[in-house]
Design a protein around this motif. Sequence first.
Motif, short mmCIF file in Angstrom:
data_model
loop_
_atom_site.label_atom_id
_atom_site.label_comp_id
_atom_site.label_asym_id
_atom_site.label_seq_id
_atom_site.Cartn_x
_atom_site.Cartn_y
_atom_site.Cartn_z
N ASP A 1 -0.86 0.59 3.12
CA ASP A 1 -0.26 1.92 3.16
C ASP A 1 0.75 2.16 2.03
O ASP A 1 1.40 3.20 1.98
CB ASP A 1 0.44 2.15 4.51
CG ASP A 1 -0.54 2.17 5.65
OD1 ASP A 1 -1.67 2.68 5.46
OD2 ASP A 1 -0.20 1.65 6.74
N HIS A 2 0.89 1.20 1.13
CA HIS A 2 1.86 1.33 0.03
C HIS A 2 1.48 2.50 -0.88
O HIS A 2 0.30 2.82 -1.05
CB HIS A 2 1.92 0.03 -0.77
CG HIS A 2 3.09 -0.03 -1.69
ND1 HIS A 2 3.07 0.51 -2.95
CD2 HIS A 2 4.32 -0.58 -1.52
CE1 HIS A 2 4.24 0.30 -3.53
NE2 HIS A 2 5.01 -0.36 -2.68
N SER A 3 2.48 3.12 -1.48
CA SER A 3 2.26 4.31 -2.32
C SER A 3 1.40 4.03 -3.56
O SER A 3 0.83 4.96 -4.13
CB SER A 3 3.60 4.91 -2.74
OG SER A 3 4.35 3.98 -3.50
N ILE A 4 1.29 2.78 -3.98
CA ILE A 4 0.41 2.45 -5.12
C ILE A 4 -1.00 2.96 -4.86
O ILE A 4 -1.68 3.43 -5.78
CB ILE A 4 0.40 0.93 -5.37
CG1 ILE A 4 1.70 0.51 -6.07
CG2 ILE A 4 -0.82 0.49 -6.18
CD1 ILE A 4 1.87 -0.98 -6.23
N TYR A 5 -1.43 2.87 -3.62
CA TYR A 5 -2.81 3.23 -3.30
C TYR A 5 -3.05 4.73 -3.18
O TYR A 5 -4.19 5.15 -3.06
CB TYR A 5 -3.26 2.51 -2.02
CG TYR A 5 -3.26 1.01 -2.19
CD1 TYR A 5 -4.10 0.40 -3.12
CD2 TYR A 5 -2.43 0.21 -1.43
CE1 TYR A 5 -4.10 -0.98 -3.29
CE2 TYR A 5 -2.44 -1.17 -1.59
CZ TYR A 5 -3.26 -1.75 -2.51
OH TYR A 5 -3.27 -3.10 -2.67
N GLU A 6 -2.00 5.53 -3.22
CA GLU A 6 -2.18 6.99 -3.16
C GLU A 6 -2.94 7.49 -4.39
O GLU A 6 -3.68 8.46 -4.30
CB GLU A 6 -0.82 7.69 -3.06
CG GLU A 6 -0.16 7.48 -1.72
CD GLU A 6 1.24 8.06 -1.67
OE1 GLU A 6 1.66 8.78 -2.60
OE2 GLU A 6 1.93 7.77 -0.66
N GLY A 7 -2.75 6.84 -5.52
CA GLY A 7 -3.45 7.26 -6.73
C GLY A 7 -4.50 6.27 -7.19
O GLY A 7 -5.16 6.49 -8.20
N HIS A 8 -4.66 5.18 -6.46
CA HIS A 8 -5.56 4.12 -6.93
C HIS A 8 -6.30 3.49 -5.77
O HIS A 8 -6.14 2.29 -5.52
CB HIS A 8 -4.75 3.06 -7.66
CG HIS A 8 -5.48 2.36 -8.75
ND1 HIS A 8 -6.22 1.23 -8.55
CD2 HIS A 8 -5.58 2.64 -10.06
CE1 HIS A 8 -6.72 0.82 -9.70
NE2 HIS A 8 -6.34 1.66 -10.63
N PHE A 9 -7.08 4.04 -5.06
CA PHE A 9 -7.61 5.40 -5.05
C PHE A 9 -7.55 5.91 -3.63
O PHE A 9 -7.75 5.12 -2.71
CB PHE A 9 -9.05 5.43 -5.57
CG PHE A 9 -9.17 4.98 -7.00
CD1 PHE A 9 -8.93 5.86 -8.04
CD2 PHE A 9 -9.50 3.67 -7.30
CE1 PHE A 9 -9.06 5.45 -9.36
CE2 PHE A 9 -9.62 3.26 -8.62
CZ PHE A 9 -9.39 4.14 -9.66
N PRO A 10 -7.31 7.21 -3.42
CA PRO A 10 -7.24 7.72 -2.05
C PRO A 10 -8.52 7.42 -1.27
O PRO A 10 -9.62 7.57 -1.79
CB PRO A 10 -7.08 9.23 -2.26
CG PRO A 10 -6.49 9.37 -3.63
CD PRO A 10 -7.06 8.23 -4.43
#
Length: 121
Positions: A29-38
């Motif tokens: 759930d870390h914010s890194i994965y918000e753009g890599h990739f949803p």
Amino acid sequence: MILKDTFYTIKALTFEENVLESTISINADHSIYEGHFPNNPVTPGVVQLELVKEILGTHFNKTIQLKTLATSKFLAVLNPVNTPEATFKMTVVEQEDQSLKVSGQLSTAEGVCLKFSGIYQ
């Protein structure tokens, strides 16, 4: 350390006969994965290399910097939804100039994700 305890937590860390092994749990759930990739989280290569540096720093209890990256091969996707645990196995040899010659791999239950070698100080 910028990712420890937010992006990952260390579950185990051992060092015997120049071999450093660590098992980590990755926060999908870390914010890194918000753009890599949803909806299809892929751990970026630069983050995987940061993990190496942070695991070394945790063991040696000091700030570690990458001096030279000799090789890095990304062999499989590190997806924390499919495999939230990952294991590092590194051979660490202290050089005359106090730098660390490190080679190893990052793997999950599905296989090897990263093979690397370099000099850290």
